[in-house]
Motif scaffolding. Structure first.
Motif, mmCIF file in Angstrom:
data_model
loop_
_atom_site.group_PDB
_atom_site.id
_atom_site.type_symbol
_atom_site.label_atom_id
_atom_site.label_comp_id
_atom_site.label_asym_id
_atom_site.label_seq_id
_atom_site.Cartn_x
_atom_site.Cartn_y
_atom_site.Cartn_z
ATOM 1 N N LEU A 37 -4.740 -8.049 -6.927
ATOM 2 C CA LEU A 37 -4.168 -7.358 -5.770
ATOM 3 C C LEU A 37 -2.840 -6.664 -6.073
ATOM 4 O O LEU A 37 -2.398 -5.825 -5.299
ATOM 5 C CB LEU A 37 -3.984 -8.342 -4.604
ATOM 6 C CG LEU A 37 -5.268 -9.022 -4.117
ATOM 7 C CD1 LEU A 37 -4.940 -10.078 -3.061
ATOM 8 C CD2 LEU A 37 -6.251 -7.994 -3.566
ATOM 9 N N THR A 81 -9.970 -7.607 7.612
ATOM 10 C CA THR A 81 -8.903 -6.597 7.651
ATOM 11 C C THR A 81 -8.138 -6.482 6.333
ATOM 12 O O THR A 81 -7.694 -5.400 5.984
ATOM 13 C CB THR A 81 -7.906 -6.888 8.793
ATOM 14 O OG1 THR A 81 -7.324 -8.182 8.597
ATOM 15 C CG2 THR A 81 -8.582 -6.812 10.146
ATOM 16 N N GLN A 82 -7.963 -7.596 5.608
ATOM 17 C CA GLN A 82 -7.159 -7.598 4.387
ATOM 18 C C GLN A 82 -7.998 -7.533 3.108
ATOM 19 O O GLN A 82 -7.489 -7.178 2.057
ATOM 20 C CB GLN A 82 -6.289 -8.866 4.317
ATOM 21 C CG GLN A 82 -5.388 -9.094 5.502
ATOM 22 C CD GLN A 82 -4.273 -8.083 5.584
ATOM 23 O OE1 GLN A 82 -3.682 -7.689 4.577
ATOM 24 N NE2 GLN A 82 -3.975 -7.630 6.790
ATOM 25 N N ILE A 130 3.196 -13.175 2.103
ATOM 26 C CA ILE A 130 1.938 -13.654 1.533
ATOM 27 C C ILE A 130 2.169 -15.121 1.185
ATOM 28 O O ILE A 130 3.032 -15.454 0.375
ATOM 29 C CB ILE A 130 1.522 -12.845 0.283
ATOM 30 C CG1 ILE A 130 1.361 -11.372 0.638
ATOM 31 C CG2 ILE A 130 0.229 -13.424 -0.297
ATOM 32 C CD1 ILE A 130 0.338 -11.070 1.724
ATOM 33 N N TYR A 165 -9.076 -10.193 1.646
ATOM 34 C CA TYR A 165 -8.875 -11.488 0.998
ATOM 35 C C TYR A 165 -8.357 -12.457 2.054
ATOM 36 O O TYR A 165 -8.038 -12.065 3.177
ATOM 37 C CB TYR A 165 -7.907 -11.397 -0.195
ATOM 38 C CG TYR A 165 -6.485 -11.047 0.189
ATOM 39 C CD1 TYR A 165 -5.542 -12.053 0.396
ATOM 40 C CD2 TYR A 165 -6.073 -9.730 0.351
ATOM 41 C CE1 TYR A 165 -4.238 -11.736 0.758
ATOM 42 C CE2 TYR A 165 -4.781 -9.411 0.701
ATOM 43 C CZ TYR A 165 -3.862 -10.417 0.908
ATOM 44 O OH TYR A 165 -2.575 -10.113 1.264
ATOM 45 N N GLY A 166 -8.259 -13.714 1.675
ATOM 46 C CA GLY A 166 -7.782 -14.748 2.581
ATOM 47 C C GLY A 166 -8.099 -16.111 2.001
ATOM 48 O O GLY A 166 -8.424 -16.231 0.817
ATOM 49 N N ARG A 180 6.745 -11.332 7.842
ATOM 50 C CA ARG A 180 5.393 -11.463 7.300
ATOM 51 C C ARG A 180 5.485 -11.638 5.791
ATOM 52 O O ARG A 180 6.114 -10.838 5.103
ATOM 53 C CB ARG A 180 4.589 -10.200 7.623
ATOM 54 C CG ARG A 180 3.120 -10.370 7.397
ATOM 55 C CD ARG A 180 2.465 -10.045 8.725
ATOM 56 N NE ARG A 180 1.044 -10.040 8.702
ATOM 57 C CZ ARG A 180 0.343 -10.950 9.374
ATOM 58 N NH1 ARG A 180 0.940 -11.882 10.028
ATOM 59 N NH2 ARG A 180 -0.949 -10.884 9.381
ATOM 60 N N ALA A 233 -2.885 -15.707 1.869
ATOM 61 C CA ALA A 233 -3.139 -14.888 3.055
ATOM 62 C C ALA A 233 -1.804 -14.535 3.686
ATOM 63 O O ALA A 233 -0.823 -15.266 3.526
ATOM 64 C CB ALA A 233 -4.011 -15.638 4.058
ATOM 65 N N PRO A 234 -1.762 -13.418 4.409
ATOM 66 C CA PRO A 234 -0.537 -13.092 5.144
ATOM 67 C C PRO A 234 -0.264 -14.167 6.195
ATOM 68 O O PRO A 234 -1.176 -14.688 6.827
ATOM 69 C CB PRO A 234 -0.860 -11.758 5.815
ATOM 70 C CG PRO A 234 -2.055 -11.228 5.112
ATOM 71 C CD PRO A 234 -2.797 -12.410 4.585
ATOM 72 N N GLN A 272 -8.957 -12.089 8.940
ATOM 73 C CA GLN A 272 -8.104 -11.713 7.798
ATOM 74 C C GLN A 272 -8.944 -11.151 6.664
ATOM 75 O O GLN A 272 -8.570 -10.157 6.048
ATOM 76 C CB GLN A 272 -7.284 -12.913 7.313
ATOM 77 C CG GLN A 272 -6.099 -13.209 8.186
ATOM 78 C CD GLN A 272 -5.213 -14.293 7.619
ATOM 79 O OE1 GLN A 272 -5.689 -15.284 7.061
ATOM 80 N NE2 GLN A 272 -3.921 -14.124 7.767
ATOM 81 N N TRP A 273 -10.066 -11.781 6.373
ATOM 82 C CA TRP A 273 -10.942 -11.265 5.322
ATOM 83 C C TRP A 273 -11.415 -9.861 5.672
ATOM 84 O O TRP A 273 -11.465 -8.978 4.808
ATOM 85 C CB TRP A 273 -12.140 -12.197 5.121
ATOM 86 C CG TRP A 273 -11.869 -13.288 4.134
ATOM 87 C CD1 TRP A 273 -11.453 -14.565 4.399
ATOM 88 C CD2 TRP A 273 -11.974 -13.201 2.715
ATOM 89 N NE1 TRP A 273 -11.303 -15.273 3.230
ATOM 90 C CE2 TRP A 273 -11.622 -14.457 2.186
ATOM 91 C CE3 TRP A 273 -12.339 -12.191 1.840
ATOM 92 C CZ2 TRP A 273 -11.620 -14.725 0.817
ATOM 93 C CZ3 TRP A 273 -12.344 -12.448 0.477
ATOM 94 C CH2 TRP A 273 -11.978 -13.706 -0.025
ATOM 95 N N LEU A 278 0.164 -7.853 -5.918
ATOM 96 C CA LEU A 278 1.208 -8.207 -4.959
ATOM 97 C C LEU A 278 2.514 -8.498 -5.694
ATOM 98 O O LEU A 278 2.503 -9.026 -6.810
ATOM 99 C CB LEU A 278 0.780 -9.419 -4.137
ATOM 100 C CG LEU A 278 -0.486 -9.216 -3.291
ATOM 101 C CD1 LEU A 278 -0.934 -10.535 -2.674
ATOM 102 C CD2 LEU A 278 -0.239 -8.176 -2.208
#
Length: 176
Positions: free
Chosen positions: A123, A58-59, A92, A61-62, A90, A82-83, A55-56, A125
């Motif tokens: 981020l 690809t994203q 967060i 963060y995590g 899906r 994390a997702p 995840q870290w 979000l």
């Protein structure tokens, strides 16, 4: 009133954290509200850690490895945002798990506030969710304290009461 200095430090998990991850997640006390029970083996811990590292990668963060500022080499928990798949959707998700010795000191609330700051200020979000078992009063209080409000339920554990889903929206989109 000025913000309190952070008592916690966060970093990306590292491969060497697998033993501490297993110690925390394998402890029956930290799983009192986890229908799956304690983590069964070091191999399971390694798979979870590998998932977090992916995840870290690809994203960007995590979940963090969490330590006290005065003891940065001693991990007291893992958590952050994390997702996560909520069955077919899906989202967060904000989550955490702390070693028993770190309970009752406000660390979950501090982590939650810091994770929301990352989510919204860094981020950008639009919203963050929290998933909690309905009988886990302490975690429900933490999520409410950081501004999360009831959003719904998720029937994610067969034969058990549905989990509660709480949500907080980005402050600038809360009324949109």
């Amino acid at each position: 009133m000025p913000a309190a200095a952070s008592r916690l430090t966060y970093r990306r998990p590292q491969p060497c954290d697998v033993q501490r991850l297993f110690a925390i997640y394998g402890d029956p006390q930290t799983n009192l509200f986890n229908p799956a029970g304690p983590m069964a083996s070091l191999e399971v811990a390694q798979r979870l850690l590998d998932h977090w590292l992916k995840q870290w990668a690809t994203q960007g963060y995590g979940w963090w490895a969490i330590a006290r500022v005065e003891a940065p080499d001693h991990i007291i928990g893992f958590g952050g945002i994390a997702p996560m798949d909520y069955l077919t959707e899906r989202r967060i998700n904000l989550g955490y798990r702390f070693a028993v010795q770190a309970w009752g000191q406000g660390y979950a609330t501090e982590l939650g506030r810091d994770a929301l700051k990352l989510a919204f200020e860094t981020l950008g979000l639009p919203e963050v969710f929290g998933l909690v078992r309905p009988d886990h009063a302490a975690s429900i209080r933490v999520l409410e304290k950081i501004g999360m409000q009831p959003f719904g339920t998720l029937d994610d554990v067969p034969g058990k009461a549905p989990s509660l889903v709480l949500r907080v929206r980005h402050p600038t989109t809360a009324f949109a």
